[in-house]
Design an enzyme around this catalytic site. Structure first.
Site, PDB file in Angstrom:
ATOM      1  N   LYS A 132      24.138  -6.120  -3.938  1.00  0.00           N
ATOM      2  CA  LYS A 132      24.210  -4.801  -3.294  1.00  0.00           C
ATOM      3  C   LYS A 132      25.623  -4.251  -3.176  1.00  0.00           C
ATOM      4  CE  LYS A 132      24.001  -6.527   1.429  1.00  0.00           C
ATOM      5  NZ  LYS A 132      23.021  -6.996   2.414  1.00  0.00           N
ATOM      6  N   ARG A 139      17.225  -7.345  13.669  1.00  0.00           N
ATOM      7  CA  ARG A 139      17.182  -6.329  12.627  1.00  0.00           C
ATOM      8  C   ARG A 139      15.738  -6.352  12.130  1.00  0.00           C
ATOM      9  NH1 ARG A 139      21.145  -6.106   7.402  1.00  0.00           N
ATOM     10  NH2 ARG A 139      19.322  -7.079   6.434  1.00  0.00           N
TER      11      ARG A 139
HETATM   12  C1  PLP Z   1      22.923  -8.204   2.472  1.00  0.00           C
HETATM   13  C2  PLP Z   1      21.767  -9.094   2.551  1.00  0.00           C
HETATM   14  C3  PLP Z   1      21.855 -10.389   2.038  1.00  0.00           C
HETATM   15  C4  PLP Z   1      23.129 -10.941   1.449  1.00  0.00           C
HETATM   16  O1  PLP Z   1      24.094 -11.055   2.433  1.00  0.00           O
HETATM   17  P1  PLP Z   1      25.534 -11.709   2.109  1.00  0.00           P
HETATM   18  O2  PLP Z   1      26.174 -11.867   3.435  1.00  0.00           O
HETATM   19  O3  PLP Z   1      26.219 -10.775   1.207  1.00  0.00           O
HETATM   20  O4  PLP Z   1      25.272 -13.011   1.455  1.00  0.00           O
HETATM   21  C5  PLP Z   1      20.727 -11.184   2.100  1.00  0.00           C
HETATM   22  N1  PLP Z   1      19.583 -10.736   2.634  1.00  0.00           N
HETATM   23  C6  PLP Z   1      19.445  -9.491   3.130  1.00  0.00           C
HETATM   24  C7  PLP Z   1      18.139  -9.066   3.680  1.00  0.00           C
HETATM   25  C8  PLP Z   1      20.539  -8.627   3.103  1.00  0.00           C
HETATM   26  O5  PLP Z   1      20.410  -7.389   3.593  1.00  0.00           O
END
Ligand code: PLP
Length: 369
Positions: free
Chosen positions: A36, A136
């Site tokens: 992302k 969340r």
């Molecule tokens: C952003 C996100 C991740 C990855 O998080 P990192 O801290 O970049 O490893 C994993 N799962 C969800 C649902 C996320 O929103």
């Protein structure tokens, strides 16, 4: 060279991904590479696939669509794609079309995914996200069995597994306690509903310490993590500590000097708000070498930048970053380089003003030990 510019060292990202995959495979945990922060970059997606991620995961269907198209064009190999943010009803068609798996918490959304999967004559797989304290997304644990039971009745939907996400909204730390709750829920669903869950996804880069920190940790049913920051920036996400043996400098941002003058440190005149709110008063320390870079809030999150040695970030606005030069005397046209945190990286990757340059050069001495 064009500026501002983000130089991306793909070999360092490859190394980081491969190391984490290897260390976690020893614990029977597989990895989805989270893209992302990289705006669907084909180069980064391809690097993660070559390093051996089990899936690619992204929060935006737009990014998944780009990676899906490049796989189809043969630019990258294909792995399953996971949408890690709950689908919007307005994007259901694209979600079924481009994502193999999506993370879900609402029956209404899964009903629509089911109807759309029937229409597209495909099977859509889902992970049910569980609320374990971070507040969340997530289904409340005591509602999970009934929720899953209902999902199992929906045609063209396959319950692939369950997962949770901690440390994002409230900073709740992944621990043996909350991971055991997730494991037990997986066992309970299987025992009560007679299904087999392929994936029990314990979390994100905030789970690194839990997963790698202690050899004796019992991982229970947790067999999957979704990792973005730890692969890209080589640090865990609870205290942003570098992970041993990983590169923390796969990304470097370069910006160009457009003004360099001796200026006072004390602003003159009555002080109200600045471009983005209140100004923190600076201690008057006389005349300094102040430089301005053609870089601003359009391009990066100024609070997430670390300047190279000798420069101190003292201010920013939409298009200017102001530095106090402690040593050296950069001239107009010179470049200053920065390391970025995850937020600044995300902004730089998504800003159309920042040029992205992909490099392949493994420089051993910068490996963090
Ligand atoms: C952003 C996100 C991740 C990855 O998080 P990192 O801290 O970049 O490893 C994993 N799962 C969800 C649902 C996320 O929103």
């Amino acid at each position: 060279m064009v500026a501002p510019r983000l130089e991306v060292n793909l070999d360092k990202i490859h190394h980081n991904a491969q190391e984490l995959i290897k260390r976690l495979a020893e614990r029977d945990i597989s990895i989805a590479g989270v893209t992302k922060a990289s705006l669907g970059s084909i180069e980064i997606a391809d690097t993660l696939i070559r390093a051996g991620v089990a899936e690619l995961a992204d929060s935006r269907i737009e990014n998944i669509k780009v990676m899906y198209a490049s796989a189809k064009d043969g630019l990258t190999k294909s792995v399953p794609m996971i949408l890690i943010r709950s689908p919007m009803l307005s994007q259901i068609e694209q979600v079924v079309m481009y994502a193999d798996i999506s993370c879900n918490t609402e029956i209404k959304v899964i009903e629509r995914l089911s109807a759309e999967a029937i229409r597209q004559k495909s099977i859509h797989e889902i992970l049910l996200m569980i609320e374990l304290g971070d507040l969340r997304e997530g289904i409340m644990p005591d509602e999970l069995v009934n929720f899953a039971k209902e999902v199992l009745t929906m045609p063209n939907i396959r319950l692939k597994g369950i997962g949770t996400n901690l440390a994002c909204r409230s900073g709740v730390t992944p621990s043996n306690a909350n991971m055991t709750v997730l494991s037990n829920l997986a066992n309970k669903i299987e025992a009560t509903l007679g299904v087999k869950l392929d994936i029990v996804s314990g979390g994100n880069s905030a789970n690194i310490e839990w997963a790698l920190g202690n050899d004796k940790t019992d991982f229970g049913r947790i067999n999957h993590l979704r990792l973005g920051e730890s692969i890209l920036l080589g640090c865990e996400a609870l205290e942003r500590k570098p992970i041993k043996g990983l590169y923390t400098d796969a990304f470097t941002l370069f910006a160009e000097v457009i003004e360099s003058k001796l200026k006072p440190t004390q602003a003159k005149g009555a002080i109200a708000q600045a471009a983005f709110g209140n100004v923190v008063p600076v201690l008057d320390h006389g005349i300094v070498q102040q430089i301005i870079l053609a870089l601003g809030v359009h391009d990066i999150d100024p609070s997430g930048l670390t300047a190279s040695k000798g420069s101190l970030i003292v201010g920013s606005s939409s298009d200017h970053l102001i530095l106090e030069q402690l040593e050296g005397n950069p001239v107009i046209g010179d470049e200053i380089e920065f390391q970025l945190d995850y937020g600044a990286l995300l902004r730089a990757m998504t800003s159309p003003y920042v040029e992205k340059i992909f490099l392949r050069q493994l420089i051993q001495p910068s490996l963090h030990y």
